[in-house]
Design a protein around this motif. Structure first.
Motif, PDB file in Angstrom:
ATOM      1  N   ASP A 286      12.799 -11.858  18.594  1.00  0.00           N
ATOM      2  CA  ASP A 286      11.732 -10.855  18.720  1.00  0.00           C
ATOM      3  C   ASP A 286      11.920  -9.715  17.716  1.00  0.00           C
ATOM      4  N   ALA A 287      13.160  -9.381  17.394  1.00  0.00           N
ATOM      5  CA  ALA A 287      13.396  -8.351  16.381  1.00  0.00           C
ATOM      6  C   ALA A 287      12.890  -8.800  15.023  1.00  0.00           C
ATOM      7  N   GLN A 288      13.087 -10.064  14.700  1.00  0.00           N
ATOM      8  CA  GLN A 288      12.577 -10.577  13.421  1.00  0.00           C
ATOM      9  C   GLN A 288      11.048 -10.528  13.397  1.00  0.00           C
ATOM     10  N   VAL A 289      10.422 -10.941  14.499  1.00  0.00           N
ATOM     11  CA  VAL A 289       8.961 -10.897  14.581  1.00  0.00           C
ATOM     12  C   VAL A 289       8.468  -9.453  14.459  1.00  0.00           C
ATOM     13  N   ALA A 290       9.124  -8.533  15.156  1.00  0.00           N
ATOM     14  CA  ALA A 290       8.725  -7.124  15.093  1.00  0.00           C
ATOM     15  C   ALA A 290       8.844  -6.588  13.671  1.00  0.00           C
ATOM     16  N   ALA A 291       9.863  -7.025  12.939  1.00  0.00           N
ATOM     17  CA  ALA A 291      10.026  -6.575  11.558  1.00  0.00           C
ATOM     18  C   ALA A 291       8.860  -7.036  10.695  1.00  0.00           C
ATOM     19  N   ILE A 292       8.460  -8.291  10.863  1.00  0.00           N
ATOM     20  CA  ILE A 292       7.318  -8.794  10.095  1.00  0.00           C
ATOM     21  C   ILE A 292       6.062  -7.986  10.428  1.00  0.00           C
ATOM     22  N   ILE A 293       5.814  -7.794  11.711  1.00  0.00           N
ATOM     23  CA  ILE A 293       4.602  -7.081  12.124  1.00  0.00           C
ATOM     24  C   ILE A 293       4.642  -5.620  11.679  1.00  0.00           C
ATOM     25  N   GLY A 294       5.812  -4.988  11.779  1.00  0.00           N
ATOM     26  CA  GLY A 294       5.933  -3.616  11.308  1.00  0.00           C
ATOM     27  C   GLY A 294       5.598  -3.498   9.831  1.00  0.00           C
ATOM     28  N   GLY A 295       6.050  -4.459   9.043  1.00  0.00           N
ATOM     29  CA  GLY A 295       5.723  -4.453   7.622  1.00  0.00           C
ATOM     30  C   GLY A 295       4.242  -4.673   7.386  1.00  0.00           C
ATOM     31  N   LEU A 296       3.650  -5.601   8.139  1.00  0.00           N
ATOM     32  CA  LEU A 296       2.220  -5.865   7.974  1.00  0.00           C
ATOM     33  C   LEU A 296       1.390  -4.640   8.342  1.00  0.00           C
ATOM     34  N   GLU A 297       1.726  -3.997   9.440  1.00  0.00           N
ATOM     35  CA  GLU A 297       0.969  -2.813   9.852  1.00  0.00           C
ATOM     36  C   GLU A 297       1.034  -1.739   8.776  1.00  0.00           C
TER      37      GLU A 297
END
Length: 301
Positions: A286-297
């Motif tokens: 989930d931390a990896q997914v959150a990192a991707i989404i944080g970058g996209l946002e």
């Protein structure tokens, strides 16, 4: 740093020591079962393509990328890479989780190119190196000796659209000090610097284009999932100066790191800490997914 059981201290390995090291490696998990069989169903405009196969066993180690059937030129293109170091499990599983649970929601905002497991032999043997005792994440260059790196580079170089964001998913584990750095010192016949393994998540920016607000946005998104690694007593993480909470930087192109593979203006490498007492496989993914989404946002804001 402890002695390593292969080789003579101070003397770089010959081919004989590399073969001895390779013979000591064993398969511990299945790339087919844990990666290939988990490749998810995709939105209509996306496909799974094979971009190569590792020469050690081409039928066992095909290399896959998830990408648009046709790129939308008006959208930014985002590259996600996982498993450059095969032993860093959440990089692989986090990439797959993003594709399976979030790609559909983001597909109309970006073109996504996702290579979930760059080093499948390393995944199966839980290894940092490939069978040639080469670190793929120091090998992203022309005429690379690491087929993992060469094939990914060729695939990415063939993408006609410019890459706008590249996020490379990694872990820093306790075995970095117990196994992989001692092995590196033995292989190269040198003494390796010693540092504590950071307890928590951190990012490695590209020193030539840090884009600190981008890094901070990812850190804040991940902070809701897991804790951020503190600086040590020298205000460093793994020997590098801390630029912001949980952010350091390397010169990625000069080190031939995967993060230097493109000219994307927004680049980062995640580092999850799976050995933390407060971590779990799910938290790491989930931390990896959150990192991707944080970058996209951030890049779409």
């Amino acid at each position: 740093m402890q002695d390593y059981p292969i080789g003579t201290p101070g003397t770089p390995w010959s081919e004989a020591e590399k073969k001895q090291w390779l013979n000591a490696q064993t398969v511990k998990r299945s790339y087919k079962e844990e990666v290939i069989d988990r490749l998810p169903a995709l939105p209509d405009n996306y496909e799974i393509s094979q971009y190569g196969a590792l020469p050690y066993d081409e039928s066992r180690y095909p290399l896959f990328v998830i990408k648009p059937k046709s790129f939308v030129t008006s959208l930014p293109t985002v590259l996600v890479t996982g498993g450059v170091h095969g032993y860093e499990t959440s990089g692989v599983q986090g990439a797959l989780k993003f594709v399976s649970q979030h790609l559909a929601a983001w597909q109309h905002k970006c073109n996504f190119v996702v290579a979930p497991c760059v080093s499948p032999w390393g995944y199966e043997t839980i290894n940092r190196w490939d069978p040639l005792a080469i670190d793929p994440n120091r090998s992203f260059r022309e005429n690379s000796p690491a087929p993992e790196s060469a094939m990914l580079k060729a695939m990415v170089d063939a993408i006609e659209e410019p890459i706008h964001m590249h996020i490379d998913l990694h872990e820093t584990t306790d075995t970095d000090n117990s196994e992989f750095r001692p092995a590196l010192g033995a292989r190269d016949g040198i003494t390796q610097d010693v540092w504590d393994i950071p307890d928590g998540f951190y990012l490695v920016a590209d020193s030539g284009k840090v884009e600190l607000d981008f890094q901070k946005a990812i850190i804040e998104k991940v902070r809701a999932v897991t804790h951020i690694a503190p600086a040590d007593e020298n205000d460093k993480i793994i020997g590098a100066d801390v630029l912001s909470d949980g952010v350091i930087s390397y010169d990625k192109k000069s080190l031939f790191l995967c993060g230097g593979l493109t000219d994307a203006p927004y680049v980062t490498t995640t580092e999850v800490y799976p050995d933390s007492p407060s971590a779990s496989d799910e938290i790491c993914n989930d931390a990896q997914v959150a990192a991707i989404i944080g970058g996209l946002e951030y890049i779409l804001a």
